[in-house]
Design a protein around this motif. Structure first.
Motif, PDB file in Angstrom:
ATOM      1  N   ASN A  33       0.938  -1.317  -0.096  1.00 31.45           N
ATOM      2  CA  ASN A  33       0.000  -0.248   0.082  1.00 31.45           C
ATOM      3  C   ASN A  33       0.828   1.208  -0.127  1.00 31.45           C
ATOM      4  N   PHE A  34       0.583   2.276  -0.882  1.00 29.28           N
ATOM      5  CA  PHE A  34       1.184   3.574  -0.852  1.00 29.28           C
ATOM      6  C   PHE A  34       0.076   4.540  -0.613  1.00 29.28           C
ATOM      7  N   GLU A  35       0.402   5.380   0.450  1.00 23.92           N
ATOM      8  CA  GLU A  35      -0.381   6.638   0.836  1.00 23.92           C
ATOM      9  C   GLU A  35       0.299   7.855   0.532  1.00 23.92           C
ATOM     10  N   ARG A  36       0.252   8.484  -0.485  1.00 25.42           N
ATOM     11  CA  ARG A  36       1.060   9.690  -0.778  1.00 25.42           C
ATOM     12  C   ARG A  36       0.403  10.977  -0.267  1.00 25.42           C
ATOM     13  N   GLY A  37       1.375  12.023   0.016  1.00 27.64           N
ATOM     14  CA  GLY A  37       0.827  13.052   0.410  1.00 27.64           C
ATOM     15  C   GLY A  37       0.691  13.210   2.068  1.00 27.64           C
ATOM     16  N   TRP A  38       1.428  12.189   2.720  1.00 31.53           N
ATOM     17  CA  TRP A  38       1.129  11.843   4.037  1.00 31.53           C
ATOM     18  C   TRP A  38       1.623  13.033   5.008  1.00 31.53           C
ATOM     19  N   LEU A  39       2.716  13.806   4.389  1.00 32.91           N
ATOM     20  CA  LEU A  39       2.768  15.034   5.365  1.00 32.91           C
ATOM     21  C   LEU A  39       2.445  16.132   4.444  1.00 32.91           C
TER      22      LEU A  39
END
Length: 257
Positions: A33-39
């Motif tokens: 799983n990739f969750e972009r824009g986490w910060l």
């Protein structure tokens, strides 16, 4: 967009013909799983999950380069890796408290940096620096391979940001993608993407880093038990390169969202 809007995942559970602890077949990746824009503040960030292993990869873009590159027209990409105190079953002291970095931390930091630099045209990057911070939030095997795979996604986002801002002109500095996966031999069977329980019992443990077009960047392999022959080595390389190609497709899908 929120992290959930930028999430891309793959459930790779196959038939349990190999008797693996999590129900996968020998040739299947864990759930990725990739969750972009986490910060919010970073030029590129992604929370990458390989099963229960979770690594926060953050790309920071800075105009300018180290002194030894000033005037060269070339940029620089480097990495720092760390593991949070409670990423594992028992708490470990922060290395900042100990006053020095451990050998494992330095080795993995250098591996991530080498892997990312293999697909960056430093001339096209210009005299700019990108630092990849890879922090392990939870460890269940394969933290270095998850870090490399996630760091590429964060790097790509940071470069896209820099091009939109005009810090990078001309073509993209990225020549390809890069991903990494672990393989190993357990009870004589080659297996892909080992979780912790498998990693500690593997007769052979190997980490494979490949570009998106299937070229090898680095191969790290050790016989933890009995030595392995060329036939098993070839099987591990084939299994790892196929796993990296699957990861490259997932990276591409994540970045397309």
């Amino acid at each position: 967009m929120s992290a959930s809007d930028n999430s891309t995942s793959l459930n790779s559970t196959g038939s349990n013909s190999s008797g693996r602890i999590d129900g996968r077949s020998a040739t299947h990746l864990r759930q990725i799983n990739f969750e972009r824009g986490w910060l919010n503040q970073a030029e590129g960030s992604v929370l990458v999950s390989f099963g229960n292993t979770r690594v926060l990869c953050v790309a920071s873009f800075t105009p300018g380069v180290p002194r030894w590159l000033v005037g060269s027209g070339k940029g620089w990409v480097t990495s720092e890796y760390s593991m949070l105190p409670r990423a594992t079953h028992t708490r470990s002291d922060r290395e900042s408290v100990k006053g020095k970095l451990g050998g494992r931390t330095q080795e993995i930091s250098r591996l991530i940096g080498r892997s990312l630099r293999s697909i960056v045209d430093m001339k096209a990057l210009g005299e700019n620096t990108i630092v990849l911070d890879c922090d392990v939030l939870q460890a269940d095997g394969g933290t270095r391979t998850a870090a490399i795979t996630g760091a590429y996604v964060a790097l790509s986002d940071a470069i896209s940001w820099a091009m939109k801002q005009g810090h990078i002109t001309g073509k993209s500095p990225l020549s390809d993608s890069v991903a990494a996966v672990s393989v190993g031999i357990i009870d004589g069977t080659p297996m892909l993407d080992l979780c912790y329980e498998e990693d500690v019992t593997a007769e052979t443990d190997m980490n494979i880093v490949c570009t998106g077009d299937g070229k090898f960047v680095e191969v790290q392999g050790t016989a933890e038990g009995k030595p392995f022959d060329r036939e098993l080595l070839n099987q591990l390389l084939d299994l790892g390169s196929k796993g990296c190609l699957q990861l490259a497709e997932l990276q591409k899908s994540a970045l397309a969202r």
